[in-house]
Design a protein around this motif. Structure first.
Motif, PDB file in Angstrom:
ATOM      1  N   TYR B  83       0.842  -1.201   0.000  1.00  0.00           N
ATOM      2  CA  TYR B  83       0.000   0.000   0.000  1.00  0.00           C
ATOM      3  C   TYR B  83       0.876   1.250   0.000  1.00  0.00           C
ATOM      4  CZ  TYR B  83      -4.922  -1.286   0.161  1.00  0.00           C
ATOM      5  OH  TYR B  83      -6.197  -1.686  -0.179  1.00  0.00           O
ATOM      6  N   ARG B  84       0.394   2.286  -0.672  1.00  0.00           N
ATOM      7  CA  ARG B  84       1.196   3.500  -0.839  1.00  0.00           C
ATOM      8  C   ARG B  84       0.469   4.752  -0.332  1.00  0.00           C
ATOM      9  NH1 ARG B  84       4.581   0.385  -1.005  1.00  0.00           N
ATOM     10  NH2 ARG B  84       6.105  -0.068  -2.650  1.00  0.00           N
ATOM     11  N   ASN B  85      -0.459   4.569   0.588  1.00  0.00           N
ATOM     12  CA  ASN B  85      -1.217   5.716   1.109  1.00  0.00           C
ATOM     13  C   ASN B  85      -0.392   6.542   2.089  1.00  0.00           C
ATOM     14  OD1 ASN B  85      -1.812   3.155   2.778  1.00  0.00           O
ATOM     15  ND2 ASN B  85      -2.134   4.862   4.201  1.00  0.00           N
ATOM     16  N   ASP B 177       5.920  15.760   0.100  1.00  0.00           N
ATOM     17  CA  ASP B 177       7.156  15.203  -0.450  1.00  0.00           C
ATOM     18  C   ASP B 177       6.951  14.783  -1.901  1.00  0.00           C
ATOM     19  OD1 ASP B 177       8.287  15.527   2.001  1.00  0.00           O
ATOM     20  OD2 ASP B 177       8.204  13.396   2.577  1.00  0.00           O
ATOM     21  N   MET B 178       7.997  14.969  -2.686  1.00  0.00           N
ATOM     22  CA  MET B 178       7.977  14.492  -4.074  1.00  0.00           C
ATOM     23  C   MET B 178       9.027  13.393  -4.206  1.00  0.00           C
ATOM     24  SD  MET B 178       5.752  16.246  -5.863  1.00  0.00           S
ATOM     25  CE  MET B 178       6.222  16.182  -7.609  1.00  0.00           C
ATOM     26  N   ASP B 179       8.752  12.409  -5.045  1.00  0.00           N
ATOM     27  CA  ASP B 179       9.793  11.444  -5.387  1.00  0.00           C
ATOM     28  C   ASP B 179       9.938  11.418  -6.908  1.00  0.00           C
ATOM     29  OD1 ASP B 179       7.590  10.085  -6.285  1.00  0.00           O
ATOM     30  OD2 ASP B 179       7.796   8.369  -4.928  1.00  0.00           O
ATOM     31  N   GLU B 180      10.765  10.526  -7.423  1.00  0.00           N
ATOM     32  CA  GLU B 180      11.038  10.513  -8.868  1.00  0.00           C
ATOM     33  C   GLU B 180       9.767  10.327  -9.689  1.00  0.00           C
ATOM     34  OE1 GLU B 180      14.001   7.750 -10.190  1.00  0.00           O
ATOM     35  OE2 GLU B 180      15.500   8.565  -8.798  1.00  0.00           O
ATOM     36  N   THR B 181       8.926   9.393  -9.218  1.00  0.00           N
ATOM     37  CA  THR B 181       7.684   9.101  -9.945  1.00  0.00           C
ATOM     38  C   THR B 181       6.831  10.363 -10.081  1.00  0.00           C
ATOM     39  OG1 THR B 181       7.706   6.875  -9.046  1.00  0.00           O
ATOM     40  CG2 THR B 181       5.605   7.670  -9.922  1.00  0.00           C
ATOM     41  N   GLY B 225       6.899   7.815   5.205  1.00  0.00           N
ATOM     42  CA  GLY B 225       7.051   6.434   4.714  1.00  0.00           C
ATOM     43  C   GLY B 225       5.884   5.876   3.925  1.00  0.00           C
ATOM     44  N   GLY B 226       4.732   6.560   3.961  1.00  0.00           N
ATOM     45  CA  GLY B 226       3.547   6.010   3.299  1.00  0.00           C
ATOM     46  C   GLY B 226       3.761   5.678   1.835  1.00  0.00           C
ATOM     47  N   TYR B 230       6.329   2.057   3.961  1.00  0.00           N
ATOM     48  CA  TYR B 230       6.856   1.941   5.317  1.00  0.00           C
ATOM     49  C   TYR B 230       5.803   2.547   6.264  1.00  0.00           C
ATOM     50  CZ  TYR B 230      10.364   2.236   9.074  1.00  0.00           C
ATOM     51  OH  TYR B 230      11.049   2.103  10.257  1.00  0.00           O
ATOM     52  N   HIS B 231       4.852   1.705   6.667  1.00  0.00           N
ATOM     53  CA  HIS B 231       3.651   2.206   7.329  1.00  0.00           C
ATOM     54  C   HIS B 231       3.736   2.198   8.849  1.00  0.00           C
ATOM     55  CE1 HIS B 231       1.104   2.693   3.789  1.00  0.00           C
ATOM     56  NE2 HIS B 231       1.759   1.658   3.284  1.00  0.00           N
ATOM     57  N   THR B 232       2.712   2.735   9.486  1.00  0.00           N
ATOM     58  CA  THR B 232       2.558   2.570  10.929  1.00  0.00           C
ATOM     59  C   THR B 232       2.002   1.159  11.161  1.00  0.00           C
ATOM     60  OG1 THR B 232       0.238   3.261  11.029  1.00  0.00           O
ATOM     61  CG2 THR B 232       1.894   5.014  11.091  1.00  0.00           C
ATOM     62  N   GLU B 233       1.972   0.742  12.403  1.00  0.00           N
ATOM     63  CA  GLU B 233       1.468  -0.602  12.695  1.00  0.00           C
ATOM     64  C   GLU B 233      -0.034  -0.709  12.452  1.00  0.00           C
ATOM     65  OE1 GLU B 233       2.691  -1.270  16.700  1.00  0.00           O
ATOM     66  OE2 GLU B 233       4.761  -1.793  16.136  1.00  0.00           O
ATOM     67  N   ASN B 234      -0.683   0.428  12.301  1.00  0.00           N
ATOM     68  CA  ASN B 234      -2.154   0.420  12.208  1.00  0.00           C
ATOM     69  C   ASN B 234      -2.700  -0.156  10.905  1.00  0.00           C
ATOM     70  OD1 ASN B 234      -2.633   2.004  14.726  1.00  0.00           O
ATOM     71  ND2 ASN B 234      -1.377   3.463  13.599  1.00  0.00           N
ATOM     72  N   LEU B 235      -1.961   0.068   9.813  1.00  0.00           N
ATOM     73  CA  LEU B 235      -2.517  -0.317   8.519  1.00  0.00           C
ATOM     74  C   LEU B 235      -2.716  -1.823   8.393  1.00  0.00           C
ATOM     75  CD1 LEU B 235      -3.527   0.673   5.756  1.00  0.00           C
ATOM     76  CD2 LEU B 235      -1.220   0.250   4.876  1.00  0.00           C
ATOM     77  N   GLY B 236      -1.764  -2.587   8.935  1.00  0.00           N
ATOM     78  CA  GLY B 236      -1.876  -4.053   8.843  1.00  0.00           C
ATOM     79  C   GLY B 236      -3.172  -4.544   9.465  1.00  0.00           C
ATOM     80  N   HIS B 237      -3.505  -3.991  10.613  1.00  0.00           N
ATOM     81  CA  HIS B 237      -4.752  -4.405  11.293  1.00  0.00           C
ATOM     82  C   HIS B 237      -5.977  -3.996  10.475  1.00  0.00           C
ATOM     83  CE1 HIS B 237      -2.869  -5.791  14.996  1.00  0.00           C
ATOM     84  NE2 HIS B 237      -2.032  -4.778  14.863  1.00  0.00           N
ATOM     85  N   MET B 238      -5.901  -2.790   9.928  1.00  0.00           N
ATOM     86  CA  MET B 238      -7.037  -2.312   9.143  1.00  0.00           C
ATOM     87  C   MET B 238      -7.269  -3.206   7.928  1.00  0.00           C
ATOM     88  SD  MET B 238      -7.636   1.240   7.110  1.00  0.00           S
ATOM     89  CE  MET B 238      -7.938   0.460   5.534  1.00  0.00           C
TER      90      MET B 238
END
Lengths: 313, 254
Positions: B83-85, B177-181, B225-226, B230-238
């Motif tokens: 996930y990339r949110n 933040d901007m990245d290459e994409t 990190g989104g 590189y997420h918080t621990e919350n996303l896995g549970h969700m």
């Protein structure tokens, strides 16, 4: 009969609607208030068993459909609370009665939703049974209630269709999905029949409600309608009918059916179903947790009003 | 469309879809738990907008991928590391103040991003954005009004609101933040250069918070990190909850 009573009965007999400012017997007011508030509470408590599946809906489309449906139920609740307020009771009073247990809601929502199939079964059977009742209530004698029903029926028919369609997909899916559909049908069929209330001979409020045209058709007649319409729907799904005694009766022009377990019905109505305590606790908890939010609105509005007055002065 | 642009657009549409489904899911957790009935309705409404938006972005991503995947494969068959949110959006719903503050931070962000995206040279992205712009106007109005009431309401509501702002502020920095994409897409007039929106966002959010008697935090910490998974621990549970039924029956229709 007093002239007021005579005029009231004349309107009832002439199929004229009773409007909020019209004179009405206290018992009529009480009866309509009981029925409408019970209906409103049912919509609101009904959000819980279905809401239970919003976060687990198995596709984005189903998630959107379920969210819309639960939102509709909340809207119906709101609409009915407002209509009921025309009889001189506040929403806060109604909610208090619900939470104290003095006002009832449809017992069907005291059954748990254990699988995704139950969301389909609720739409199809529970909303289906509700529509049979509500179509009849479009002709109820209290004006705001009758008009509310017309609007609500339109949305409920979407609800029923989406529920049936969800079950149809399951019934035509994998063996596990088909089993899920059958299991949901088995668990919700009988409680759906009980939604029409006790047999006419046992119904406490029926006689007077019929005379005042609050109720337009009897519990048993409405139940029969529902039973009849459901048989071909179950056949089309290719599922087994949960009632082994179901049989077409040529002479009556209706399906005969097996006995309803009234002991279970009264046990759930009296508060001892699977989820009675849970549903009320959920409602109370959300209401209490929301108290500081409601207080904040009041405080904010008071400050703004005070400022306005200061500015004017 | 060159391969590089196509790949970047696919990634971009997926990111925007992830943002929308994650926030839509979090908001939907409020239904039947609101402080009063009108709020249950409002929450369902806003959630519907976001999940609907996710469907449009994912559908476009699926078309670009052209590998047989559907919108549901994007939503249900990817794990939290894929996930990339934005992290802000995956934080648990918290109390009412926490959810409304998060909503304000996100709504103001989208109210700046979407009008830019609506000008995209990519017609599909532009069309989705144009529809979402209208919804977002209402969202901002609602979250702004709530933050005003809660911040300037009672002592308790003020305290809860300030706490929520302080807890969430560090997750807002990566939004710009901007990245290459994204740089490649911005350079080609397809994506939005979010780094240019930061000052305006800060100005608008600060004005709302200040009017709500809430102190705007210093930029003293940032968690990122989104966009790299590189997420918080919350996303896995969700996602565990969101994907359980779908994944328990592989290949099934619903």
């Amino acid at each position: 009969m007093t002239p007021e009573e005579q005029n009231f009965m004349r309107k009832i007999n002439a199929e004229e609607k009773i409007e909020p400012k019209d004179w009405m017997p206290d018992a009529y007011r009480k009866n309509v208030t009981r029925q409408m508030s019970q209906h409103a509470h049912s919509e609101v408590i009904g959000m819980q068993p279905e809401g239970n599946w919003i976060t687990r809906a198995p596709s984005l489309r189903r998630k959107v459909v379920l969210l819309s449906k639960v939102q509709d139920e909340a809207g119906h609740g709101l609409y009915l609370y407002s209509a009921c307020e025309t009889l001189g009771i506040s929403r806060a009073e109604m909610i208090e009665a619900l939470q104290k247990g003095t006002a009832k809601y449809a017992s069907i929502f005291n059954y748990p939703t254990l699988t995704w199939g139950d969301v389909g079964a609720i739409g199809w059977l529970v909303d289906g049974a509700a529509i049979v009742n509500q179509v009849s209530l479009q002709r109820t004698s209290y004006g705001p209630y009758a008009r509310g029903m017309i609007r609500i029926c339109k949305e409920e028919s979407f609800h029923q269709r989406q529920g049936y369609e969800a079950l149809l997909v399951l019934a035509q899916g994998s063996p596990e999905q088909k089993q899920m559909a059958q299991d949901s049908l088995n668990r919700f069929y009988w409680p759906a029949l009980m939604m029409f209330g006790p047999h006419d001979s046992e119904s406490a409020h029926s006689a007077k409600s019929m005379e005042w045209k609050i109720k337009r058709e009897t519990n048993d007649d409405l139940r029969q309608k529902f039973i009849d319409q459901t048989v071909p729907q179950i056949e089309f799904l290719g599922l087994e009918h949960p009632d082994p005694a179901i049989k077409w009766n040529e002479e009556r022009g209706h399906y005969d059916h097996g006995d309803i377990d009234w002991e279970e019905f009264y046990s759930v109505i009296n508060g001892n179903g699977h989820c009675n305590r849970q549903r009320i606790e959920h409602h109370v908890a959300a209401h209490e947790e929301g108290a500081w939010v409601r207080d904040a609105i009041t405080a904010y509005n008071d400050k703004k009003n005070a400022n306005k007055i200061k500015n004017v002065a | 469309m060159s391969d590089a642009i196509k790949a970047a657009t696919l990634e971009y549409a997926t990111r925007l879809g992830d943002d929308a489904v994650v926030l839509g899911h979090r908001i939907s957790e409020w239904v039947s738990y609101g402080p009063f009935l009108e709020e249950d309705i409002a929450y369902a409404n806003v959630s519907l907008d976001y999940v609907g938006r996710a469907r449009m972005f994912y559908t476009y991503a699926a078309e670009l991928a052209d590998d047989g995947r559907t919108e549901d494969d994007f939503a249900y068959m990817r794990s939290d590391r894929d996930y990339r949110n934005l992290l802000l959006l995956e934080m648990p719903r918290g109390d009412f103040a926490y959810s409304q503050v998060r909503q304000l931070l996100a709504d103001v962000y989208y109210s700046l991003v979407l009008p830019e995206l609506a000008k995209s040279k990519d017609e599909r992205l532009a069309a989705v954005a144009a529809k979402a712009v209208k919804e977002t106007k209402y969202h901002v109005r609602r979250s702004r009004d709530w933050v005003h009431r809660l911040g300037d309401g009672t002592e308790e509501s003020h305290k809860r609101t300030q706490k929520a702002v302080d807890q969430l502020w560090g997750y807002t920095h990566e939004m710009f933040d901007m990245d290459e994409t994204e740089q490649l897409l911005a350079d080609n007039g397809i994506g939005v250069d979010v780094s240019k929106l930061r000052d305006q966002w800060h100005k608008e959010v600060s004005a709302i918070l200040t009017e709500a008697t809430i102190t705007v935090p210093e930029d003293s910490w940032a968690v990122r990190g989104g966009r790299t998974g590189y997420h918080t621990e919350n996303l896995g549970h969700m996602l565990t909850q969101m994907q359980i039924v779908h994944r328990s029956h592989p290949g099934c229709q619903w």
